[in-house]
Design a protein around this motif. Structure first.
Motif, PDB file in Angstrom:
ATOM      1  N   ALA A 206       1.374  -1.530   8.242  1.00 42.34           N
ATOM      2  CA  ALA A 206       1.837  -0.139   8.201  1.00 42.34           C
ATOM      3  C   ALA A 206       2.956   0.033   7.183  1.00 42.34           C
ATOM      4  N   LEU A 207       3.875  -0.950   7.130  1.00 41.69           N
ATOM      5  CA  LEU A 207       4.972  -0.868   6.158  1.00 41.69           C
ATOM      6  C   LEU A 207       4.427  -0.911   4.737  1.00 41.69           C
ATOM      7  N   ALA A 208       3.445  -1.768   4.475  1.00 42.38           N
ATOM      8  CA  ALA A 208       2.859  -1.854   3.143  1.00 42.38           C
ATOM      9  C   ALA A 208       2.199  -0.533   2.760  1.00 42.38           C
ATOM     10  N   GLN A 209       1.558   0.137   3.709  1.00 40.02           N
ATOM     11  CA  GLN A 209       0.929   1.428   3.411  1.00 40.02           C
ATOM     12  C   GLN A 209       1.974   2.487   3.083  1.00 40.02           C
ATOM     13  N   ILE A 210       3.122   2.411   3.724  1.00 39.93           N
ATOM     14  CA  ILE A 210       4.205   3.354   3.421  1.00 39.93           C
ATOM     15  C   ILE A 210       4.766   3.082   2.033  1.00 39.93           C
ATOM     16  N   LEU A 211       4.891   1.812   1.681  1.00 38.89           N
ATOM     17  CA  LEU A 211       5.494   1.444   0.395  1.00 38.89           C
ATOM     18  C   LEU A 211       4.577   1.697  -0.800  1.00 38.89           C
TER      19      LEU A 211
ATOM     20  N   ALA B  45      12.813  -3.086  -6.164  1.00 41.08           N
ATOM     21  CA  ALA B  45      12.951  -3.590  -4.797  1.00 41.08           C
ATOM     22  C   ALA B  45      11.696  -3.298  -3.980  1.00 41.08           C
ATOM     23  N   VAL B  46      11.158  -2.090  -4.112  1.00 44.79           N
ATOM     24  CA  VAL B  46       9.955  -1.714  -3.372  1.00 44.79           C
ATOM     25  C   VAL B  46       8.775  -2.594  -3.781  1.00 44.79           C
ATOM     26  N   CYS B  47       8.605  -2.798  -5.079  1.00 53.33           N
ATOM     27  CA  CYS B  47       7.476  -3.598  -5.570  1.00 53.33           C
ATOM     28  C   CYS B  47       7.601  -5.063  -5.142  1.00 53.33           C
ATOM     29  N   ALA B  48       8.824  -5.593  -5.157  1.00 54.60           N
ATOM     30  CA  ALA B  48       9.021  -6.982  -4.728  1.00 54.60           C
ATOM     31  C   ALA B  48       8.653  -7.147  -3.247  1.00 54.60           C
ATOM     32  N   LEU B  49       9.074  -6.188  -2.411  1.00 56.73           N
ATOM     33  CA  LEU B  49       8.722  -6.250  -0.990  1.00 56.73           C
ATOM     34  C   LEU B  49       7.221  -6.078  -0.802  1.00 56.73           C
ATOM     35  N   LEU B  50       6.627  -5.187  -1.577  1.00 58.40           N
ATOM     36  CA  LEU B  50       5.187  -4.972  -1.478  1.00 58.40           C
ATOM     37  C   LEU B  50       4.416  -6.222  -1.887  1.00 58.40           C
TER      38      LEU B  50
ATOM     39  N   THR C  18      -7.329   7.486  -3.674  1.00 60.92           N
ATOM     40  CA  THR C  18      -7.145   6.166  -3.070  1.00 60.92           C
ATOM     41  C   THR C  18      -6.191   5.335  -3.918  1.00 60.92           C
ATOM     42  N   LEU C  19      -5.171   4.782  -3.265  1.00 66.63           N
ATOM     43  CA  LEU C  19      -4.278   3.828  -3.912  1.00 66.63           C
ATOM     44  C   LEU C  19      -4.534   2.463  -3.295  1.00 66.63           C
ATOM     45  N   VAL C  20      -4.711   1.460  -4.144  1.00 64.92           N
ATOM     46  CA  VAL C  20      -5.029   0.118  -3.649  1.00 64.92           C
ATOM     47  C   VAL C  20      -4.012  -0.873  -4.207  1.00 64.92           C
ATOM     48  N   ALA C  21      -3.416  -1.627  -3.300  1.00 61.78           N
ATOM     49  CA  ALA C  21      -2.462  -2.669  -3.687  1.00 61.78           C
ATOM     50  C   ALA C  21      -3.033  -4.019  -3.290  1.00 61.78           C
TER      51      ALA C  21
ATOM     52  N   LEU D 239       1.497  -7.670  -8.555  1.00 58.79           N
ATOM     53  CA  LEU D 239       2.151  -8.523  -9.543  1.00 58.79           C
ATOM     54  C   LEU D 239       2.440  -7.725 -10.812  1.00 58.79           C
ATOM     55  N   MET D 240       1.469  -6.938 -11.245  1.00 58.69           N
ATOM     56  CA  MET D 240       1.680  -6.090 -12.417  1.00 58.69           C
ATOM     57  C   MET D 240       2.801  -5.094 -12.166  1.00 58.69           C
ATOM     58  N   LEU D 241       2.867  -4.559 -10.957  1.00 56.45           N
ATOM     59  CA  LEU D 241       3.933  -3.612 -10.616  1.00 56.45           C
ATOM     60  C   LEU D 241       5.301  -4.274 -10.675  1.00 56.45           C
ATOM     61  N   VAL D 242       5.412  -5.476 -10.126  1.00 57.56           N
ATOM     62  CA  VAL D 242       6.705  -6.169 -10.107  1.00 57.56           C
ATOM     63  C   VAL D 242       7.180  -6.465 -11.525  1.00 57.56           C
ATOM     64  N   VAL D 243       6.315  -7.070 -12.324  1.00 55.19           N
ATOM     65  CA  VAL D 243       6.710  -7.428 -13.691  1.00 55.19           C
ATOM     66  C   VAL D 243       7.013  -6.174 -14.501  1.00 55.19           C
ATOM     67  N   SER D 244       6.180  -5.148 -14.373  1.00 57.58           N
ATOM     68  CA  SER D 244       6.377  -3.915 -15.132  1.00 57.58           C
ATOM     69  C   SER D 244       7.670  -3.212 -14.731  1.00 57.58           C
TER      70      SER D 244
END
Length: 529
Positions: A2-7, A45-50, A80-83, A89-94
């Protein structure tokens, strides 16, 4: 979960909202800067937690708007958003790169244009670019992938021409024309995919394409590959890049070089592994990868301007990523994922270093440079570390990524794969030659030995000792490297070194990501539930 879906939507929402607030605060540059730094730090911070949550729990799919499914087994009606491991990984580095570059831009003052330059639009536009990049990485359907591309491209048009000089406008026109052609081809591909499958949700398209004739699938893939190949600067669709990127301010060039082509590579990975996994065009991709490597690095060797040289190396090293994707095995995909992360960081760092070279010496052309190692040992250090990393010198991350790709090529065992292995080694050696050439000419030789050394702009002569062998001219800012530019550059060097120091766990993550990419059932089941 649920937390991942919120993030998951936050990397898009945060910079979008921040851009609106920054636009309202247009008369207060410091407030704009604070908004940008706060928003992008939050995104990191959000991407690292995700990343942690997705690696632990698996792929997360979010149906924006709560539309749900039209009927069981069918794709969702809304956005649809898919993580999954690749996208986060692309989100964190970017997000790390985006934060470092905006910090650098603030330190520089983004003052490369004239005094009438509309700097108040830089921060909002940059935030919109960030939102577009994140949208592209999270998009779970082809149309919203197109929307992500268009958002970041619209923002990039503004950033590329900021300052309004004739050279930038000319480069901007060429960039706009090429981007529009790419977008039209992509839109055509979207229409064809919809005509063949009746949907644009990528998970549902992947399922329905199994009922489409093989020839039609190949034709659809070819159309999408042309669109994504232009965006990724894959040869022969790469001629636009070296003429477009070098004209922009240093932070803009850096973020373009680091991120925009990788969004195209990401789209190729998704299309190849999720939608068209039968390998119908793998040989074409392998040939394109080889030509991208060789033609790109030969172009780099012929350049005298460091920005153009790095632009050609950027094109060249896209070939490594396409090589790993086209091999179609787990090792090749893992190597490609790791190499994408490595290259985003290293290529961005080198373009930021070029901005510091221009500040220190007043030029970026090798004809006018010399003596930089003596003038600034710190600048010499922050150039040589990412330069060696780009060249693939052990034990840097560039070497690790290339070894993985070479091993994947050997594992494949085909004649074409072995040709790519040889081409990869040759390209790596020529890359090392290109950056060594920059080192010997710009840093090692005396400025007096440069053919046009006396034409460079530098600090006033009153500030120079009589025995200094560096020529100087009339710009006050030359010779001064602001701390706000040095710190983010140093931070990205540290991130690049972290890819080496922590290569074990990072490459292990890349292996898990590569396996997940090839096991498309995980993606499909997460979206279609």
């Amino acid at each position: 979960m649920a937390l991942a879906q919120i993030l998951t939507p936050l990397p898009v929402l945060i910079p979008t909202i921040a851009a609106a607030i920054a636009m309202v605060a247009g008369r207060s540059p410091r407030i704009q800067q604070l908004i940008s730094l706060t928003a992008l730090s939050t995104v990191v911070a959000v991407c690292a937690l995700l990343l942690y949550l997705v690696d632990r729990d698996g792929t997360v799919a979010v149906q924006v708007g709560g539309w749900g499914q039209s009927e069981p087994g069918m794709g969702p009606l809304g956005i649809t958003l898919v993580a999954d491991r690749l996208s986060v990984l692309m989100l964190v580095v970017s997000s790390i790169v985006l934060l470092a570059v905006v910090f650098y831009a603030i330190g520089q003052g983004i003052s490369d244009g004239d005094e009438r330059q509309p700097v108040s639009i830089f921060q909002p536009t940059y935030l919109i670019l960030s939102a577009g990049v994140c949208t592209a990485f999270l998009a779970g359907d082809l149309f919203n992938l197109f929307v992500g591309f268009e958002v970041l491209l619209a923002a990039s048009f503004v950033l590329l021409t900021i300052g309004g000089s004739a050279e930038r406008v000319r480069a901007g026109i060429a960039y706009v024309m090429v981007s529009m052609v790419s977008s039209l081809i992509f839109l055509t591909g979207i229409a064809l995919v919809y005509a063949a499958t009746g949907t644009l949700n990528m998970a549902e398209v992947a399922v329905r394409l199994t009922d489409v004739p093989a020839g039609t699938r190949t034709a659809l893939f070819a159309v999408l590959l042309v669109a994504f190949g232009i965006k990724a600067a894959v040869f022969p669709l790469s001629a636009w890049l070296p003429d477009s990127y070098p004209t922009a301010p240093a932070p803009v060039t850096a973020v373009f070089a680091g991120l925009l082509t990788k969004v195209g590579v990401y789209a190729i990975i998704r299309a190849h592994s999720l939608l068209f996994p039968d390998g119908g065009l793998d040989d074409v991709l392998l040939v394109a990868a080889l030509l991208t490597m060789v033609v790109g690095i030969l172009g780099a060797i012929a350049q005298n301007d460091i920005k153009r040289l790095l632009s050609f190396t950027l094109v060249s090293h896209i070939g490594y990523m396409i090589f790993g994707v086209a091999l179609g095995n787990a090792l090749g995909m893992s190597g490609a994922v790791y190499y994408v992360a490595h290259h985003i960081v290293v290529q961005t760092t080198l373009f930021l270093v070029v901005g510091l070279i221009e500040r220190q010496a007043g030029a970026s052309t090798l004809q006018r440079l010399g003596g930089l190692a003596a003038a600034s040992p710190l600048l010499a250090f922050i150039f040589v570390v990412p330069a060696l990393n780009l060249g693939g010198i052990p034990p840097f991350s560039g070497f690790i990524g290339k070894v993985a790709l070479l091993e994947a090529g050997a594992q494949s065992g085909t004649t074409l794969a072995w040709v790519l292995v040889g081409g990869s080694v040759a390209t790596s050696l020529l890359t090392l030659y290109a950056v060594t050439r920059v080192w010997t000419k710009a840093f090692w030789r005396a400025r007096a030995d440069a053919p046009e050394g006396d034409l460079s702009n530098t600090v006033p002569a009153a500030l120079i000792d009589d025995d200094d062998d560096i020529a100087f001219a009339d710009r006050n800012d030359v010779g001064k490297m602001p701390l706000g530019m040095l710190l983010p550059t140093g931070a990205l060097i540290a991130v690049g070194l972290a890819l080496t120091v922590f290569a074990g766990p990072i490459y292990a993550y890349s292996e898990r990501a590569g396996e997940q990419i090839l096991d498309r059932e995980q993606y499909i089941s997460a979206v279609l539930q």
